[in-house]
Design a protein around this motif. Structure first.
Motif, PDB file in Angstrom:
ATOM      1  N   CYS A 225      -6.823  15.629 -17.468  1.00  0.00           N
ATOM      2  CA  CYS A 225      -5.843  14.980 -16.378  1.00  0.00           C
ATOM      3  C   CYS A 225      -6.043  16.016 -15.183  1.00  0.00           C
ATOM      4  O   CYS A 225      -5.994  15.561 -13.899  1.00  0.00           O
ATOM      5  CB  CYS A 225      -4.551  15.165 -16.746  1.00  0.00           C
ATOM      6  SG  CYS A 225      -4.011  13.688 -18.003  1.00  0.00           S
ATOM      7  N   GLN A 226      -6.243  17.169 -15.167  1.00  0.00           N
ATOM      8  CA  GLN A 226      -6.463  18.160 -14.089  1.00  0.00           C
ATOM      9  C   GLN A 226      -7.782  18.109 -13.568  1.00  0.00           C
ATOM     10  O   GLN A 226      -7.851  18.161 -12.168  1.00  0.00           O
ATOM     11  CB  GLN A 226      -6.225  19.846 -14.648  1.00  0.00           C
ATOM     12  CG  GLN A 226      -5.010  20.329 -15.074  1.00  0.00           C
ATOM     13  CD  GLN A 226      -4.437  20.431 -13.559  1.00  0.00           C
ATOM     14  OE1 GLN A 226      -4.696  20.514 -12.568  1.00  0.00           O
ATOM     15  NE2 GLN A 226      -2.946  20.829 -13.651  1.00  0.00           N
ATOM     16  N   ARG A 227      -8.680  17.756 -14.207  1.00  0.00           N
ATOM     17  CA  ARG A 227     -10.041  17.337 -13.301  1.00  0.00           C
ATOM     18  C   ARG A 227      -9.810  16.121 -12.368  1.00  0.00           C
ATOM     19  O   ARG A 227     -10.203  16.047 -11.406  1.00  0.00           O
ATOM     20  CB  ARG A 227     -11.037  17.043 -14.682  1.00  0.00           C
ATOM     21  CG  ARG A 227     -12.326  17.089 -14.019  1.00  0.00           C
ATOM     22  CD  ARG A 227     -13.628  16.678 -14.892  1.00  0.00           C
ATOM     23  NE  ARG A 227     -13.218  15.097 -15.049  1.00  0.00           N
ATOM     24  CZ  ARG A 227     -13.561  13.993 -14.335  1.00  0.00           C
ATOM     25  NH1 ARG A 227     -14.187  14.219 -13.143  1.00  0.00           N
ATOM     26  NH2 ARG A 227     -13.329  12.653 -14.948  1.00  0.00           N
ATOM     27  N   VAL A 228      -9.206  15.060 -13.086  1.00  0.00           N
ATOM     28  CA  VAL A 228      -9.154  13.685 -12.097  1.00  0.00           C
ATOM     29  C   VAL A 228      -8.166  14.005 -11.058  1.00  0.00           C
ATOM     30  O   VAL A 228      -8.484  13.492  -9.950  1.00  0.00           O
ATOM     31  CB  VAL A 228      -8.834  12.730 -13.285  1.00  0.00           C
ATOM     32  CG1 VAL A 228      -8.559  11.589 -12.394  1.00  0.00           C
ATOM     33  CG2 VAL A 228      -9.837  12.482 -14.229  1.00  0.00           C
ATOM     34  N   LEU A 229      -6.828  14.523 -11.550  1.00  0.00           N
ATOM     35  CA  LEU A 229      -5.847  14.510 -10.588  1.00  0.00           C
ATOM     36  C   LEU A 229      -5.507  16.088 -10.382  1.00  0.00           C
ATOM     37  O   LEU A 229      -4.561  16.466 -10.850  1.00  0.00           O
ATOM     38  CB  LEU A 229      -4.723  13.536 -10.789  1.00  0.00           C
ATOM     39  CG  LEU A 229      -4.994  12.240 -10.600  1.00  0.00           C
ATOM     40  CD1 LEU A 229      -3.841  11.198 -11.214  1.00  0.00           C
ATOM     41  CD2 LEU A 229      -5.257  11.763  -9.263  1.00  0.00           C
ATOM     42  N   THR A 230      -6.298  16.957  -9.739  1.00  0.00           N
ATOM     43  CA  THR A 230      -6.041  18.184  -9.627  1.00  0.00           C
ATOM     44  C   THR A 230      -4.923  18.629  -8.962  1.00  0.00           C
ATOM     45  O   THR A 230      -4.599  18.454  -7.881  1.00  0.00           O
ATOM     46  CB  THR A 230      -7.288  18.866  -9.011  1.00  0.00           C
ATOM     47  OG1 THR A 230      -8.521  18.323  -9.652  1.00  0.00           O
ATOM     48  CG2 THR A 230      -7.504  20.188  -8.938  1.00  0.00           C
ATOM     49  N   THR A 231      -3.988  19.397  -9.834  1.00  0.00           N
ATOM     50  CA  THR A 231      -2.491  19.677  -9.293  1.00  0.00           C
ATOM     51  C   THR A 231      -2.716  20.727  -7.824  1.00  0.00           C
ATOM     52  O   THR A 231      -1.827  20.356  -6.900  1.00  0.00           O
ATOM     53  CB  THR A 231      -1.956  20.594 -10.268  1.00  0.00           C
ATOM     54  OG1 THR A 231      -1.841  19.819 -11.479  1.00  0.00           O
ATOM     55  CG2 THR A 231      -0.425  20.697  -9.724  1.00  0.00           C
ATOM     56  N   VAL A 232      -3.747  21.688  -7.903  1.00  0.00           N
ATOM     57  CA  VAL A 232      -3.646  22.376  -6.739  1.00  0.00           C
ATOM     58  C   VAL A 232      -5.117  22.007  -6.080  1.00  0.00           C
ATOM     59  O   VAL A 232      -6.103  22.475  -6.591  1.00  0.00           O
ATOM     60  CB  VAL A 232      -3.637  23.974  -6.863  1.00  0.00           C
ATOM     61  CG1 VAL A 232      -3.893  24.735  -5.534  1.00  0.00           C
ATOM     62  CG2 VAL A 232      -2.187  24.202  -7.311  1.00  0.00           C
ATOM     63  N   PRO A 233      -5.009  20.909  -5.320  1.00  0.00           N
ATOM     64  CA  PRO A 233      -6.289  20.396  -4.701  1.00  0.00           C
ATOM     65  C   PRO A 233      -7.403  21.162  -4.131  1.00  0.00           C
ATOM     66  O   PRO A 233      -8.597  21.006  -4.022  1.00  0.00           O
ATOM     67  CB  PRO A 233      -5.924  19.241  -3.868  1.00  0.00           C
ATOM     68  CG  PRO A 233      -4.629  19.411  -3.572  1.00  0.00           C
ATOM     69  CD  PRO A 233      -3.920  20.402  -4.517  1.00  0.00           C
ATOM     70  N   PHE A 234      -6.683  22.314  -3.369  1.00  0.00           N
ATOM     71  CA  PHE A 234      -7.519  23.102  -2.542  1.00  0.00           C
ATOM     72  C   PHE A 234      -6.904  24.705  -2.497  1.00  0.00           C
ATOM     73  O   PHE A 234      -5.524  24.598  -2.487  1.00  0.00           O
ATOM     74  CB  PHE A 234      -8.121  22.343  -1.178  1.00  0.00           C
ATOM     75  CG  PHE A 234      -7.108  22.099  -0.454  1.00  0.00           C
ATOM     76  CD1 PHE A 234      -6.017  23.051   0.498  1.00  0.00           C
ATOM     77  CD2 PHE A 234      -6.542  20.714  -0.329  1.00  0.00           C
ATOM     78  CE1 PHE A 234      -5.147  22.653   1.055  1.00  0.00           C
ATOM     79  CE2 PHE A 234      -5.561  20.348   0.410  1.00  0.00           C
ATOM     80  CZ  PHE A 234      -4.783  21.355   0.941  1.00  0.00           C
ATOM     81  N   VAL A 235      -7.575  25.563  -2.187  1.00  0.00           N
ATOM     82  CA  VAL A 235      -7.222  26.911  -2.084  1.00  0.00           C
ATOM     83  C   VAL A 235      -7.749  27.506  -0.720  1.00  0.00           C
ATOM     84  O   VAL A 235      -8.882  27.251  -0.480  1.00  0.00           O
ATOM     85  CB  VAL A 235      -7.031  28.086  -3.173  1.00  0.00           C
ATOM     86  CG1 VAL A 235      -6.122  27.094  -4.332  1.00  0.00           C
ATOM     87  CG2 VAL A 235      -8.404  28.313  -3.529  1.00  0.00           C
ATOM     88  N   GLY A 236      -7.230  28.450  -0.048  1.00  0.00           N
ATOM     89  CA  GLY A 236      -7.835  29.092   1.122  1.00  0.00           C
ATOM     90  C   GLY A 236      -7.958  30.455   0.950  1.00  0.00           C
ATOM     91  O   GLY A 236      -7.177  31.169   0.399  1.00  0.00           O
ATOM     92  N   ARG A 237      -8.737  31.111   1.822  1.00  0.00           N
ATOM     93  CA  ARG A 237      -9.149  32.480   1.831  1.00  0.00           C
ATOM     94  C   ARG A 237      -9.544  33.001   3.060  1.00  0.00           C
ATOM     95  O   ARG A 237     -10.131  32.147   3.950  1.00  0.00           O
ATOM     96  CB  ARG A 237     -10.160  33.052   0.960  1.00  0.00           C
ATOM     97  CG  ARG A 237      -9.952  32.768  -0.715  1.00  0.00           C
ATOM     98  CD  ARG A 237      -8.894  33.859  -1.267  1.00  0.00           C
ATOM     99  NE  ARG A 237      -8.959  33.660  -2.668  1.00  0.00           N
ATOM    100  CZ  ARG A 237      -7.806  32.958  -3.156  1.00  0.00           C
ATOM    101  NH1 ARG A 237      -7.110  32.072  -2.541  1.00  0.00           N
ATOM    102  NH2 ARG A 237      -7.956  32.836  -4.693  1.00  0.00           N
ATOM    103  N   ASN A 238      -9.327  34.277   3.582  1.00  0.00           N
ATOM    104  CA  ASN A 238      -9.973  34.459   4.587  1.00  0.00           C
ATOM    105  C   ASN A 238     -11.124  35.422   4.334  1.00  0.00           C
ATOM    106  O   ASN A 238     -11.005  36.693   3.212  1.00  0.00           O
ATOM    107  CB  ASN A 238      -9.104  35.497   5.714  1.00  0.00           C
ATOM    108  CG  ASN A 238      -8.243  34.660   6.655  1.00  0.00           C
ATOM    109  OD1 ASN A 238      -8.660  33.270   6.848  1.00  0.00           O
ATOM    110  ND2 ASN A 238      -7.102  35.074   6.629  1.00  0.00           N
TER     111      ASN A 238
END
Ligand code: HEM
Length: 358
Positions: A225-238
């Protein structure tokens, strides 16, 4: 967790044979009750209709944050502060801070009394000896006693961070998992069978920690389920230093987004990626897959600190609910109205029909 999951189950059982309902609000109240008690050591009773002001303030902040990200004229702090949206933000923040500040002060007083007398005074002012559940806040207060660098404001920041990081994420993850099970009856049937095998015939038995470890198939379902509908779809960094990547140099200071939702759709590691298939995570099928191909809780120094807690909570809630009911849904993936905010959301709700299970 088990107690709050039981409450949710009762609410959902109330929908049996009724029309399909958006289940997200029910689940959110449950995860909010769970995290509030774990972090602060007191009950919010959101599922019983209490704490609505706090709840609305939490959701208000998330919604305003997303508007601020979308509209560049809100990026300037001064303009934002004086805008109606900024004023609403401050109002919500005040409610949240006042609630946590009060809980922290009350908890400190309670701990002092307890330390002196080693007793707790209950609601009816009767002095009773009982084993308390240690809350995250207790650990912070104890840490402050030993190291005065930790201020009350610092404690409050930690508490607020965990409250935010720890309820919407789990709620969204559970709601999407129920949706996917509702769409895949054969998989749901296998989950039911595993539960009957592990937990026995008494469907009212409280689910304990040792039971959770034995629910292996449910664990694979949660991963898929996490793979198909990933809860945190993206994260950011500098970027802290220049980075060589695919023949290009990304200079230090560049903001970089990592799309886990798309990472989890790489056919090299997940053939036929749109297909929902929990067997992908059977040990024999995942042993050769690189660790960094599946990152629902991110990786590195700033990965999810609540990962183990989240998995335990999700398993406990899903198992408690699915012990009692069966779910179906006619809603298509398009009809969910997926939006990648801080967490993945179904903007049109997740409509599930709840019925008795065999
Ligand atoms: C299914 C549920 C959850 C998912 C999918 C999830 C996912 C994530 C992800 C992907 C990150 C990393 C963000 C990044 O790399 O920038 C993160 C960070 C974090 N999570 Fe979770 N999380 C969940 C539940 C929880 C829970 C229950 C708690 C608290 C009890 C929690 C507390 C945190 C905190 C404090 C951070 C920030 C860590 C840091 O910046 O050092 N999360 N989470």
């Amino acid at each position: 967790m088990s107690e709050h999951a039981r409450c949710l189950t009762d609410e959902l059982c109330g929908l049996i044979e009724g029309p399909t309902k958006d289940i997200v609000p029910f689940i959110t109240l449950c995860t909010l009750d769970t995290i509030f008690e774990t972090i602060m050591g007191v009950k919010l009773h959101a599922q019983a209709g209490k704490g609505r002001e706090y709840l609305q303030a939490v959701h208000g902040l998330t919604a305003i944050h997303m508007k601020r990200v979308q509209f560049p004229w809100y990026w300037n702090n001064t303009l934002f502060k004086w805008s109606p949206l900024g004023k609403q933000w401050m109002k919500n923040l005040k409610i949240i801070h006042e609630t946590t500040r009060k809980v922290i002060q009350d908890r400190k007083k309670e701990l002092e009394i307890q330390q002196k007398d080693e007793v707790i005074i209950d609601d009816k002012s009767e002095v009773v000896k009982k084993r308390r559940r240690l809350a995250f806040l207790d650990l912070l207060i104890e840490s402050q006693r030993q190291n005065s660098d930790l201020t009350d404001e610092g404690i409050q920041e930690e508490v607020d961070t965990f409250m935010f990081g720890g309820h919407d994420t789990v709620s969204s993850s559970i709601a999407f998992a129920f949706y996917l099970l509702a769409k895949h009856p054969a998989v749901q049937q296998k989950v039911h069978e595993e539960m009957d095998l592990v937990l026995g015939n008494n469907r009212d038995k409280k689910i304990m920690m040792e039971d959770l470890q034995k629910l292996e198939y449910l664990g694979y379902v949660m991963k898929e389920c996490q793979r198909v509908l990933t809860t945190v779809p993206f994260v950011g960094r500098n970027l802290e230093r220049d980075k060589h990547m695919c023949g290009t140099i990304l200079p230090k200071g560049t903001p970089v987004w990592m799309g886990y939702y798309w990472l989890h759709r790489d056919p090299k590691y997940f053939p036929d990626p749109e297909k929902f298939d929990p067997d992908r995570f059977l040990p024999e099928n995942s042993k050769n897959r690189p660790h960094f191909s599946f990152l629902p809780f991110s990786a590195g120094h700033r990965n999810c600190i609540g990962q183990k807690f989240a998995i335990m909570e999700q398993k406990c809630i899903m198992a408690t609910v699915l012990r009692q009911v069966k779910m179906t849904s006619t809603q298509t993936r398009d009809e969910l109205g997926l939006v990648g905010e801080l967490v993945l959301r179904a903007s049109k709700g997740i409509y599930i029909k709840i019925s008795h299970r065999d």
